[in-house]
Scaffold this motif. Structure first.
Motif, PDB file in Angstrom:
ATOM      1  N   ASN A  42     -19.395  16.290 -62.044  1.00 23.64           N
ATOM      2  CA  ASN A  42     -18.220  16.096 -61.212  1.00 23.64           C
ATOM      3  C   ASN A  42     -17.364  17.357 -61.166  1.00 23.64           C
ATOM      4  OD1 ASN A  42     -15.124  14.648 -61.229  1.00 23.64           O
ATOM      5  ND2 ASN A  42     -16.574  14.079 -59.627  1.00 23.64           N
ATOM      6  N   ARG A  43     -17.185  18.025 -62.316  1.00 21.32           N
ATOM      7  CA  ARG A  43     -16.393  19.254 -62.360  1.00 21.32           C
ATOM      8  C   ARG A  43     -17.057  20.346 -61.518  1.00 21.32           C
ATOM      9  NH1 ARG A  43     -12.448  20.648 -65.387  1.00 21.32           N
ATOM     10  NH2 ARG A  43     -12.864  19.088 -66.986  1.00 21.32           N
ATOM     11  N   ALA A  72     -10.671  13.146 -63.244  1.00 21.27           N
ATOM     12  CA  ALA A  72      -9.702  12.632 -64.215  1.00 21.27           C
ATOM     13  C   ALA A  72     -10.193  11.315 -64.825  1.00 21.27           C
ATOM     14  CB  ALA A  72      -8.341  12.450 -63.551  1.00 21.27           C
ATOM     15  N   GLU A  73     -10.738  10.443 -63.996  1.00 22.49           N
ATOM     16  CA  GLU A  73     -11.238   9.152 -64.496  1.00 22.49           C
ATOM     17  C   GLU A  73     -12.451   9.341 -65.399  1.00 22.49           C
ATOM     18  OE1 GLU A  73     -11.384   5.076 -65.140  1.00 22.49           O
ATOM     19  OE2 GLU A  73      -9.782   6.340 -64.367  1.00 22.49           O
ATOM     20  N   ARG A  74     -13.350  10.235 -65.025  1.00 24.14           N
ATOM     21  CA  ARG A  74     -14.535  10.478 -65.861  1.00 24.14           C
ATOM     22  C   ARG A  74     -14.153  11.121 -67.192  1.00 24.14           C
ATOM     23  NH1 ARG A  74     -19.033  11.743 -61.381  1.00 24.14           N
ATOM     24  NH2 ARG A  74     -19.832   9.634 -61.321  1.00 24.14           N
ATOM     25  N   GLU A  75     -13.211  12.045 -67.166  1.00 22.61           N
ATOM     26  CA  GLU A  75     -12.765  12.641 -68.427  1.00 22.61           C
ATOM     27  C   GLU A  75     -12.151  11.573 -69.335  1.00 22.61           C
ATOM     28  OE1 GLU A  75     -10.246  15.864 -67.050  1.00 22.61           O
ATOM     29  OE2 GLU A  75     -11.808  17.314 -67.572  1.00 22.61           O
ATOM     30  N   ARG A  76     -11.393  10.650 -68.730  1.00 17.48           N
ATOM     31  CA  ARG A  76     -10.746   9.588 -69.494  1.00 17.48           C
ATOM     32  C   ARG A  76     -11.760   8.606 -70.066  1.00 17.48           C
ATOM     33  NH1 ARG A  76      -9.202   4.632 -69.134  1.00 17.48           N
ATOM     34  NH2 ARG A  76      -9.809   4.236 -66.994  1.00 17.48           N
ATOM     35  N   THR A  77     -12.748   8.216 -69.260  1.00 14.29           N
ATOM     36  CA  THR A  77     -13.685   7.181 -69.691  1.00 14.29           C
ATOM     37  C   THR A  77     -14.912   7.725 -70.414  1.00 14.29           C
ATOM     38  OG1 THR A  77     -14.750   7.160 -67.512  1.00 14.29           O
ATOM     39  CG2 THR A  77     -12.986   5.556 -67.887  1.00 14.29           C
ATOM     40  N   LEU A  78     -15.385   8.893 -70.025  1.00 11.19           N
ATOM     41  CA  LEU A  78     -16.631   9.424 -70.592  1.00 11.19           C
ATOM     42  C   LEU A  78     -16.424  10.618 -71.515  1.00 11.19           C
ATOM     43  CD1 LEU A  78     -18.791   9.377 -67.322  1.00 11.19           C
ATOM     44  CD2 LEU A  78     -18.727   7.641 -69.125  1.00 11.19           C
ATOM     45  N   GLY A  79     -15.321  11.316 -71.344  1.00 11.93           N
ATOM     46  CA  GLY A  79     -15.069  12.527 -72.110  1.00 11.93           C
ATOM     47  C   GLY A  79     -15.433  13.766 -71.312  1.00 11.93           C
ATOM     48  N   PRO A  80     -14.871  14.902 -71.688  1.00 14.08           N
ATOM     49  CA  PRO A  80     -15.056  16.128 -70.899  1.00 14.08           C
ATOM     50  C   PRO A  80     -16.458  16.728 -70.984  1.00 14.08           C
ATOM     51  CG  PRO A  80     -13.758  16.580 -72.852  1.00 14.08           C
ATOM     52  CD  PRO A  80     -13.953  15.094 -72.801  1.00 14.08           C
ATOM     53  N   SER A 132     -17.462  -4.544 -59.304  1.00 15.82           N
ATOM     54  CA  SER A 132     -18.659  -3.993 -59.907  1.00 15.82           C
ATOM     55  C   SER A 132     -18.199  -2.989 -60.940  1.00 15.82           C
ATOM     56  CB  SER A 132     -19.548  -3.333 -58.853  1.00 15.82           C
ATOM     57  OG  SER A 132     -20.825  -3.085 -59.384  1.00 15.82           O
ATOM     58  N   GLY A 133     -19.110  -2.421 -61.656  1.00 16.46           N
ATOM     59  CA  GLY A 133     -18.766  -1.517 -62.730  1.00 16.46           C
ATOM     60  C   GLY A 133     -18.186  -0.204 -62.251  1.00 16.46           C
ATOM     61  N   TYR A 134     -17.476   0.469 -63.153  1.00 14.18           N
ATOM     62  CA  TYR A 134     -16.861   1.762 -62.850  1.00 14.18           C
ATOM     63  C   TYR A 134     -17.893   2.766 -62.370  1.00 14.18           C
ATOM     64  CZ  TYR A 134     -15.494   6.506 -63.654  1.00 14.18           C
ATOM     65  OH  TYR A 134     -15.319   7.849 -63.494  1.00 14.18           O
ATOM     66  N   GLN A 135     -19.127   2.684 -62.902  1.00  9.16           N
ATOM     67  CA  GLN A 135     -20.131   3.679 -62.526  1.00  9.16           C
ATOM     68  C   GLN A 135     -20.349   3.688 -61.022  1.00  9.16           C
ATOM     69  OE1 GLN A 135     -20.829   0.838 -64.115  1.00  9.16           O
ATOM     70  NE2 GLN A 135     -22.613  -0.116 -63.208  1.00  9.16           N
TER      71      GLN A 135
END
Length: 186
Positions: A127-128, A111-119, A77-80
């Protein structure tokens, strides 16, 4: 189940009846001809979000989250969904009193969200903030402080200073400062 959990009947059920209803839903929640993988995952996460009262209820919720993760791993399924499931698992672990176990999940997810979505993406900021709260719950307020500060800065830029999420972020930062003995800076 939707009618039961949303209505007064759900509130009136005892924890044993709730667990029985949840278990039965999971048993019959397998694939049906009209049910997609996404809807099955949604169903598990919605059940987990019910958070029945008591420790057994939290453990049931955690099992449902783990089950949703298994479905994702088995059927893809999707990353989300992976991020949502991981965040749900980490939050439940924190609520169950295992913040140390939740930290690694939150850190990987961030780390994954920063990589895929940006900070600056709202999901990354959420998440942070969750990671910061978990750090504080684990007794690591010093490590939580910069996470709370970064979250608040992002919320102010994204939503403005008076948005409810920004105000919540400001409150979380103030509580952390209090824990650290810097209440005068809050």
């Amino acid at each position: 189940l939707d009618e039961t959990k949303d209505g007064l009947e759900w509130e009136g059920l005892g924890s044993k009846a709730r667990r029985s209803l949840l278990s039965r839903h999971v048993e019959i929640g397998g694939f049906q001809s009209n049910q997609s993988v996404d809807s099955l995952i949604d169903s598990h996460l919605q059940l987990a979000a019910l958070q029945p009262a008591g420790r057994l209820g939290w453990e049931t919720a955690f099992e449902l989250v783990r089950s949703a993760r298994s479905i994702v791993e088995e059927h893809g399924s999707g990353y989300q969904y992976v991020a949502l499931i991981d965040d749900s698992a980490a939050w439940l672990l924190t609520e169950l009193g295992f913040p140390d176990d939740a930290l690694a999940i939150y850190e990987e997810s961030l780390a994954e969200r920063e990589r895929t979505l940006g900070p600056e993406h709202p999901d990354t900021l959420t998440n942070r903030g969750n990671l910061a709260g978990c750090l504080q719950a684990a007794g690591l307020a010093e490590a939580a402080l910069p996470q709370f500060e970064t979250t608040l800065q992002g919320l102010e830029q994204l939503l403005g200073p008076n948005h409810p999420d920004t105000l919540s972020g400001r409150n979380n930062l103030a509580l952390c400062l209090e824990v650290l003995g810097h209440g005068d800076e809050a």
